[in-house]
Each structure stands twice: as structure tokens, then as C-alpha cells.
Design a protein around this motif. Sequence first.
Motif, PDB file in Angstrom:
ATOM      1  N   LEU A 151       2.536   6.519  -2.364  1.00  0.00           N
ATOM      2  CA  LEU A 151       3.691   7.279  -2.836  1.00  0.00           C
ATOM      3  C   LEU A 151       3.434   7.876  -4.217  1.00  0.00           C
ATOM      4  O   LEU A 151       3.778   9.031  -4.485  1.00  0.00           O
ATOM      5  CB  LEU A 151       4.925   6.373  -2.883  1.00  0.00           C
ATOM      6  N   PHE A 152       2.799   7.104  -5.091  1.00  0.00           N
ATOM      7  CA  PHE A 152       2.563   7.553  -6.469  1.00  0.00           C
ATOM      8  C   PHE A 152       1.128   8.039  -6.686  1.00  0.00           C
ATOM      9  O   PHE A 152       0.637   8.067  -7.822  1.00  0.00           O
ATOM     10  CB  PHE A 152       2.908   6.431  -7.447  1.00  0.00           C
ATOM     11  N   GLU A 153       0.471   8.404  -5.604  1.00  0.00           N
ATOM     12  CA  GLU A 153      -0.877   8.985  -5.643  1.00  0.00           C
ATOM     13  C   GLU A 153      -1.872   8.046  -6.311  1.00  0.00           C
ATOM     14  O   GLU A 153      -2.773   8.467  -7.070  1.00  0.00           O
ATOM     15  CB  GLU A 153      -0.849  10.339  -6.369  1.00  0.00           C
TER      16      GLU A 153
ATOM     17  N   LYS B  27       0.462   8.082 -14.588  1.00  0.00           N
ATOM     18  CA  LYS B  27       0.867   9.204 -13.729  1.00  0.00           C
ATOM     19  C   LYS B  27       2.059   9.946 -14.377  1.00  0.00           C
ATOM     20  O   LYS B  27       3.219   9.751 -14.011  1.00  0.00           O
ATOM     21  CB  LYS B  27       1.262   8.697 -12.339  1.00  0.00           C
ATOM     22  N   PRO B  28       1.787  10.816 -15.341  1.00  0.00           N
ATOM     23  CA  PRO B  28       2.885  11.527 -16.042  1.00  0.00           C
ATOM     24  C   PRO B  28       3.763  12.371 -15.106  1.00  0.00           C
ATOM     25  O   PRO B  28       4.928  12.611 -15.417  1.00  0.00           O
ATOM     26  CB  PRO B  28       2.133  12.427 -17.042  1.00  0.00           C
ATOM     27  N   PHE B  29       3.188  12.811 -13.984  1.00  0.00           N
ATOM     28  CA  PHE B  29       3.971  13.629 -13.043  1.00  0.00           C
ATOM     29  C   PHE B  29       5.217  12.877 -12.561  1.00  0.00           C
ATOM     30  O   PHE B  29       6.247  13.480 -12.264  1.00  0.00           O
ATOM     31  CB  PHE B  29       3.083  14.015 -11.853  1.00  0.00           C
ATOM     32  N   PHE B  30       5.124  11.540 -12.502  1.00  0.00           N
ATOM     33  CA  PHE B  30       6.237  10.720 -12.001  1.00  0.00           C
ATOM     34  C   PHE B  30       6.992  10.019 -13.129  1.00  0.00           C
ATOM     35  O   PHE B  30       7.693   9.037 -12.900  1.00  0.00           O
ATOM     36  CB  PHE B  30       5.713   9.665 -11.012  1.00  0.00           C
TER      37      PHE B  30
ATOM     38  N   PRO C 108       9.538  13.050  -6.782  1.00  0.00           N
ATOM     39  CA  PRO C 108       9.138  14.442  -6.537  1.00  0.00           C
ATOM     40  C   PRO C 108       7.797  14.515  -5.809  1.00  0.00           C
ATOM     41  O   PRO C 108       6.952  13.623  -5.945  1.00  0.00           O
ATOM     42  CB  PRO C 108       9.041  15.034  -7.949  1.00  0.00           C
ATOM     43  N   ALA C 109       7.632  15.578  -5.021  1.00  0.00           N
ATOM     44  CA  ALA C 109       6.365  15.799  -4.313  1.00  0.00           C
ATOM     45  C   ALA C 109       5.683  17.021  -4.916  1.00  0.00           C
ATOM     46  O   ALA C 109       6.323  17.865  -5.554  1.00  0.00           O
ATOM     47  CB  ALA C 109       6.621  15.998  -2.820  1.00  0.00           C
ATOM     48  N   ARG C 110       4.365  17.125  -4.712  1.00  0.00           N
ATOM     49  CA  ARG C 110       3.606  18.226  -5.304  1.00  0.00           C
ATOM     50  C   ARG C 110       4.020  19.591  -4.744  1.00  0.00           C
ATOM     51  O   ARG C 110       3.861  20.604  -5.411  1.00  0.00           O
ATOM     52  CB  ARG C 110       2.105  18.003  -5.037  1.00  0.00           C
ATOM     53  N   ASP C 111       4.539  19.589  -3.513  1.00  0.00           N
ATOM     54  CA  ASP C 111       4.912  20.874  -2.903  1.00  0.00           C
ATOM     55  C   ASP C 111       6.296  21.354  -3.341  1.00  0.00           C
ATOM     56  O   ASP C 111       6.812  22.343  -2.812  1.00  0.00           O
ATOM     57  CB  ASP C 111       4.856  20.781  -1.372  1.00  0.00           C
ATOM     58  N   GLY C 112       6.916  20.650  -4.298  1.00  0.00           N
ATOM     59  CA  GLY C 112       8.221  21.060  -4.808  1.00  0.00           C
ATOM     60  C   GLY C 112       9.393  20.350  -4.159  1.00  0.00           C
ATOM     61  O   GLY C 112      10.525  20.465  -4.636  1.00  0.00           O
TER      62      GLY C 112
ATOM     63  N   GLU D 238       0.814  -1.214   0.000  1.00  0.00           N
ATOM     64  CA  GLU D 238       0.000   0.000   0.000  1.00  0.00           C
ATOM     65  C   GLU D 238       0.852   1.270   0.000  1.00  0.00           C
ATOM     66  O   GLU D 238       0.418   2.311  -0.509  1.00  0.00           O
ATOM     67  CB  GLU D 238      -0.932  -0.006   1.217  1.00  0.00           C
ATOM     68  N   PHE D 239       2.050   1.208   0.557  1.00  0.00           N
ATOM     69  CA  PHE D 239       2.919   2.390   0.579  1.00  0.00           C
ATOM     70  C   PHE D 239       3.234   2.851  -0.836  1.00  0.00           C
ATOM     71  O   PHE D 239       3.315   4.058  -1.104  1.00  0.00           O
ATOM     72  CB  PHE D 239       4.213   2.058   1.334  1.00  0.00           C
TER      73      PHE D 239
END
Length: 579
Positions: A141-143, A161-164, A192-196, A136-137
Motif C-alpha cells: 500500500l505504501f510502496e 515516504k514523503p508522498f504519504f 492517495p495513489a500515483r494516478d491521482g 505484506e498488504f
Amino acid sequence: MEAITRDMKYIQNFIDQLSEAVVLVAPSMNVAAVNQHFLELTEDAVFFKGKSIDEIVLRHKDGVDGTLLTAKGFISVKVSEGLLPVKEDFYRYFILKEQPAIVHSCQEPLLKTLMNIVPDFIGIKDGNGRFLFANEFVGKLFELPGFDFTGKTDADLAEIKPFFRDVFQYCIETDEQVWQAKEIVRCEEFVPARDGRTRFFDVYKIPVFNPDGSRKNLLVFGREVTEKIESRVLLEESEARYRLLAENAMDMITTHTMDGTYTYISPACETLLGRKAEELIGKSGYWILHPDDEDAARKGHEQLLEGPCTATVQFRLQHKEGHFVWLETSCKSIADDTGNVVEIIGVTRDISERKKSEEMLRQSDKLSIVGQLAASVAHEIRNPLTSLKGFIQLFQECEQLDAANYYNIMHKELNRIDQIMGQLLLLAKPQAKSYKKTSLRELVEFVETLLQPEALVQNVEIQSDLCEKLPLIIAEENELKQVLINVVKNAMDSMEKGGIISIEGKMIDDCIHVTVKDQGCGIPADRLARLGEPFYTTKEKGTGLGLMVSSKIMKEHKGELKFHSEEGKGTTVSMILPV
């Protein structure tokens, strides 16, 4: 080496007879030997060569249970260990007892539950890179919470998930590297995280092969180490900043071991001493220290070793070209958690110009004293000159006069003039410093004789009373004369109507106290504390340099000047000097 080789052959034969798996580890913590049962258990004869024990056995917190990482997968083991002497070294042995496999069909849900509650990345892929399991982690981690990763590849996840995308592409590359290496690989991966921010993971990738050598499974374990990495980056940045400051500072920055050996020297060393840092690192500075400054340097060093503290010392070090350079170093001793000093840090600067300025001030003060004495000295010389002039006129007028009776008187008068001029020149003439055994009794007598003419002019009587058994001290005689002249002249100037100046000398607690007491006007309490400051004076035409220079001279002699005064009653000045 031959003896160790013989011992290893004997040990190898011995451990091969044991029924449990045994790993022998050298002092370097690398695997030195394994027994036959270990090879049968792992089914690999070369997988462990050159690796450390931590790379093949993951110890659990209790230290007893562990997991053996092999080319074919994981094996649960009980671990016991001990030491084995091999010639002059001690090797560590690990006995690994295989535990029954915990994965059975009825226990598989329990195992998945356990893997889902751990805050680590756990994934299992097949030989083609498709996920067979992801805890589950991984989904969080990858939303992708609750997402079924089964059958998906990293390329598929990059589309979902293109962000990753960069993360999944990096996973594809490192997975292939692990398959090619055919061994456990440890690497750092980032997400990377959404908050930068960027999250970092310490990842183990373990390839598992079929008996025919084809790819079977890839086991992936990752633990987040973001805080550790960020701390390391901050530390590296901080070290880089401080190194930038140290290597571009005009002052020489150094670190030392407890015995004074240099462990780091900034590039300013070449400017100050004409020597590259490499010439001094690994040595102490005593080999280029001026012999006269060794005692002061060692005392400062001993003070730093007593515990965390700071010390400032002035000394001379020899330049590469041969001359000595005046330096001042401020050092701080660094202690560990137990309070023991483990390192000394120093900041050193060139004070040659400051020393020249101080010497000029002293000479200026000397010349000021000579100027002030000139009138009284002229008066003192005029008396014998008048006598000599009268005798010469008498000889000229009385040709038959027997002059022999007058020669002795004339000779004494000439000696008197010579003595006065000699003392004046001795005071005014610049001289090289020379620390030697000095008698304070003789020093006081010299000053008393020198100032006697001016004292008579000002209706002042100088009385001295020094203990008969005052010991000699190591001092720069002319500098102490300068101090005493300043103190006595100040006393004379404070007594407009004349009076008595008493000079006493006695031993108190291993120090000689020379006190000068006057009957002058005294000094107000608010002004007393400022005595010795540059250009601060209580006299109308004073410069304030006299007591400042005198205080500096006393400090260099490890002594001090103390003042006690009462308005209307007079002032007492104490020159305190260690024996």
C-alpha cells in the motif's frame, strides 16, 4: 416500562447462573445486558454499554465462529443465538463460548502467513506508536514491498515516504484519539495513489492497556472500501443534480406512495397552487381536487397501480386563494424486483392558458358554423317574413276584411322565425360546461332541424334512424351538438350535386355508435389519416379547426371519431360514445 424492568431483573438473575458468556440485545440491536461470566471473560464492566452487537462481536462467514473485541484484545468464540420474549418485544440472546487461543510459539509463523495473504490492512503497534507487526498488504500500500516495519513510527514512515506524509500524520492524530477514548474506534482513512485517485479504508483501531492502565498495544485493521465510497459519492452527486433540477423546474415534481400520499413536492408547488410543500406532504391531493375531476383522477391512479406504466390526467386543484387551477400531470409507477408498485412519480404543469386557447378555438369553430349557416337561415326567415308582409298589406288595403282567419297563420310564421333564431343563438352563445344526462335522439333531432334549411338549398335530404331504446349518456350537450353539426355539414359540403345523408344510432358493445353516411366524393386514403390535425383540411376554404375541435371534444367524453371513406362512393363518420 416497570413490567419490562421486572422482566430484565429476572432475566439478569437467570443468565448470571450460566457458565458461558451471554449477551442480551434489545430490538434496537444495542446491548441490553451481559452476564457475570461475560464480565469475567472480558475483564471490563463498562466497555460494552450502549454499543451494538456488531461493534463487539465480529461474525465470520459461517456465522458460527467469531471474534470478541475487548479492551484487552481479541478472544475467539463460538456463537449461538436465539430469541427471548420480553413483554411485547423479542430480545435476541448470544451465547459466546471461548475457544482455545491459537497463538503459540509453534503456530506464530502460521498466523503471520494467514495475516499476510488477506487483502486487508493489519498492523500492531506498541504503546509508543512503534510497529510490532505489519502485514505484506501494508508494504504494498505504501510502496514499501518487503520492508521491515518493526520499530518504525508513523513519523518515521513519513520521512521515508514523503508522498504519504498526510496519511501518516492523520494516523498519528487518530491513534491518539483512540488512546484517549479508551475504546474501539471506527474511522475512514484515505491513501492517495500515483494516478491521482484516492483509496479509502474502513478502519478499526483497538487500544489494549496494561493492568496498571498504561498503554500496551494498538491493533489496527483496515479494509478497502474505495468502490463503495466512490459509488456513494456518485450517488450523492446524482441526487444533488436531480434535486437541483427538481427544485428549479417550472413544473411541479412529486413522488407518492401507492395510496396517493405525497412524499416529496418540488418548490414549484408554491407558484402553481400558492401552497408550500409542507402543507401537502403526508396528504393526498384529493382534498383540493375539483369534484367533477375525481373520477378521471381515480381511474388514472388505478391504472398506475396495475403495474409499471405511465398515465396522463388533466384535472383542477384548488389554489390557496380559493380558485381552481387546470393542471396536467404525467405519472409513472415504479415497481420493485417482484413487479409490485412501490412508488409513483409525477410531473405536473399549469395548462390554464392551454384550456383558454382550446375554448377560444371551440368558440371560433362555433362562430364559423354560424357564419356558414347565415345565408340559408336568412333564406328560411325570408319566407315567413314575406307572408307576414303580404298579410299586413292585405289588411291595409281591405279595411273590412275579417283578419281573424289569418292570425293563426301569422302566429305560426312568427314561431318559425323564433325557433330558427333561438337555435342559432343557442349554438353561437358561449355557455358554461354542464355535464348531464343527454338524449342522443333529441340531440340528432335538434341538429337535423337546424341544418334543414341549408340542406334544402343544397338539394340534400337528411334521413335519421335511431334505435328506440338508446340509453341516456352523461355529456356536455352543446359540445356534442357542435361535433354532429361539423360532421353533417362536412357531409353536405362533399355532395356538390346533392344527395342523401343518413344518420343512424345503435348500441354496440356498451357504446352508442352514431354514424353519419353521405354520398359525396369520398376522401383519398393518404388524406384520411390526417383528419383532425390542426389546420389540415380537404376543403378549398376550410380552416381544419372543425374536426380538430370535434376530436378533442370526443376524447374528453371518453369517446372517439372514426372515419371510413372510399373515393367516389362517400364517407362514413362514426361518433362512438361510452354509456
